[in-house]
Scaffold this active site. Structure first.
Site, PDB file in Angstrom:
ATOM      1  N   ASN A 133       2.365   1.683   3.785  1.00  0.00           N
ATOM      2  CA  ASN A 133       2.496   0.066   5.116  1.00  0.00           C
ATOM      3  C   ASN A 133       2.305   0.522   6.154  1.00  0.00           C
ATOM      4  OD1 ASN A 133       5.731  -1.831   5.784  1.00  0.00           O
ATOM      5  ND2 ASN A 133       3.754  -2.665   5.329  1.00  0.00           N
TER       6      ASN A 133
ATOM      7  N   ASP B  77      -8.391   3.746   1.457  1.00  0.00           N
ATOM      8  CA  ASP B  77      -7.412   4.110   2.117  1.00  0.00           C
ATOM      9  C   ASP B  77      -8.564   4.592   3.704  1.00  0.00           C
ATOM     10  OD1 ASP B  77      -5.226   5.006   3.936  1.00  0.00           O
ATOM     11  OD2 ASP B  77      -4.246   6.117   1.952  1.00  0.00           O
TER      12      ASP B  77
ATOM     13  N   CYS C 155      -1.741   1.182   7.694  1.00  0.00           N
ATOM     14  CA  CYS C 155      -2.775   0.045   7.371  1.00  0.00           C
ATOM     15  C   CYS C 155      -2.984  -1.143   7.166  1.00  0.00           C
ATOM     16  CB  CYS C 155      -3.825   1.321   6.951  1.00  0.00           C
ATOM     17  SG  CYS C 155      -3.669   3.017   8.110  1.00  0.00           S
ATOM     18  N   ARG C 156      -3.626  -0.420   4.968  1.00  0.00           N
ATOM     19  CA  ARG C 156      -3.415  -2.373   4.704  1.00  0.00           C
ATOM     20  C   ARG C 156      -2.962  -3.244   4.275  1.00  0.00           C
ATOM     21  NH1 ARG C 156      -4.782   2.295  -0.941  1.00  0.00           N
ATOM     22  NH2 ARG C 156      -3.327   2.768   0.698  1.00  0.00           N
ATOM     23  N   SER C 157      -1.729  -2.748   4.115  1.00  0.00           N
ATOM     24  CA  SER C 157      -0.815  -4.188   3.464  1.00  0.00           C
ATOM     25  C   SER C 157      -0.491  -4.747   5.051  1.00  0.00           C
ATOM     26  CB  SER C 157      -0.051  -3.663   2.741  1.00  0.00           C
ATOM     27  OG  SER C 157       1.067  -2.328   3.318  1.00  0.00           O
TER      28      SER C 157
ATOM     29  N   CYS D 105       0.492  -0.804   0.071  1.00  0.00           N
ATOM     30  CA  CYS D 105      -0.471  -0.084  -0.139  1.00  0.00           C
ATOM     31  C   CYS D 105       1.423   1.127  -0.255  1.00  0.00           C
ATOM     32  CB  CYS D 105      -1.160  -0.426   1.458  1.00  0.00           C
ATOM     33  SG  CYS D 105      -0.172   0.388   2.745  1.00  0.00           S
TER      34      CYS D 105
HETATM   35  P1  4NP Z   1      -1.392   2.892   4.079  1.00  0.00           P
HETATM   36  O1  4NP Z   1      -3.078   3.818   4.717  1.00  0.00           O
HETATM   37  O2  4NP Z   1      -1.173   3.330   2.623  1.00  0.00           O
HETATM   38  O3  4NP Z   1      -3.046   1.885   4.211  1.00  0.00           O
HETATM   39  O4  4NP Z   1      -0.939   2.326   5.278  1.00  0.00           O
HETATM   40  C1  4NP Z   1      -1.849   5.190   4.544  1.00  0.00           C
HETATM   41  C2  4NP Z   1      -1.221   5.775   5.694  1.00  0.00           C
HETATM   42  C3  4NP Z   1      -0.318   7.018   6.160  1.00  0.00           C
HETATM   43  C4  4NP Z   1      -0.429   8.189   4.888  1.00  0.00           C
HETATM   44  C5  4NP Z   1      -1.724   7.208   3.674  1.00  0.00           C
HETATM   45  C6  4NP Z   1      -1.666   6.807   3.569  1.00  0.00           C
HETATM   46  N1  4NP Z   1       0.154   9.088   5.010  1.00  0.00           N
HETATM   47  O5  4NP Z   1      -0.004  10.049   4.341  1.00  0.00           O
HETATM   48  O6  4NP Z   1       1.105   8.994   5.448  1.00  0.00           O
END
Ligand code: 4NP
Length: 150
Positions: free
Chosen positions: A12, A122, A14-16, A9
């Site tokens: 790294n 997201d 939340c989703r992955s 993702c």
């Molecule tokens: P992820 O979510 O891609 O599912 O881990 C996010 C985590 C942090 C951010 C964006 C998306 N950020 O902008 O810091």
């Protein structure tokens, strides 16, 4: 032969990592190794977002030992599957990939034809962790079936 799966993702956190935790549990007993990474470098070394960890824990998945890392060029020749959460992740991966990578690149929800979305939203901004976990669980079953059918 070991099948290696990398979930990717943006951050790294939340989703992955959620997909890593779910798929690790689902793939237990099979010769499958699971990892996750982000396309961005913002959260390297950090544990998953506490909301992701709590949601996963409520369904029996332990994310507490995971730490964020960034996708690296060698991943494309180590992993058999690199599974992106959304089209932006996939396009970033396609730009990073060497010619003729070992890895097959795909969207996670390609393995969940019954989910009416093609991208995992997201949850970092949308705060929809329960919905995201459910679609990851559904797609993980499809992915495991696809790997075992090979
Ligand atoms: P992820 O979510 O891609 O599912 O881990 C996010 C985590 C942090 C951010 C964006 C998306 N950020 O902008 O810091």
């Amino acid at each position: 032969m070991t099948t290696r799966v990398l979930f990717v993702c943006l951050g790294n956190i939340c989703r992955s990592p959620t997909a890593e935790g779910v798929f690790t549990q689902l793939a237990k007993g099979h010769d499958i190794e699971v990892d996750s990474a982000g396309t961005a470098n913002w959260h390297i070394g950090n544990p998953p977002d506490s909301r992701a960890t709590a949601e996963a824990a409520s369904k029996g998945y332990d994310l507490s030992n995971l730490r964020a890392r960034q996708v690296k060029p060698s991943d494309f020749n180590v992993f058999d599957y690199i599974i992106a959460m959304d089209r932006s992740n996939l396009s970033n991966l396609q730009n990073l990939a060497p010619a003729n990578p070992r890895a097959r690149l795909a969207l996670l929800l390609d393995y969940a034809p019954d989910v009416p979305l093609r991208e995992v939203p997201d949850p970092y901004y949308e705060d929809n962790f329960p919905e995201v976990l459910r679609m990851i669980e559904q797609a993980s079953r499809g992915l495991l079936n696809a790997i075992l059918a090979k």
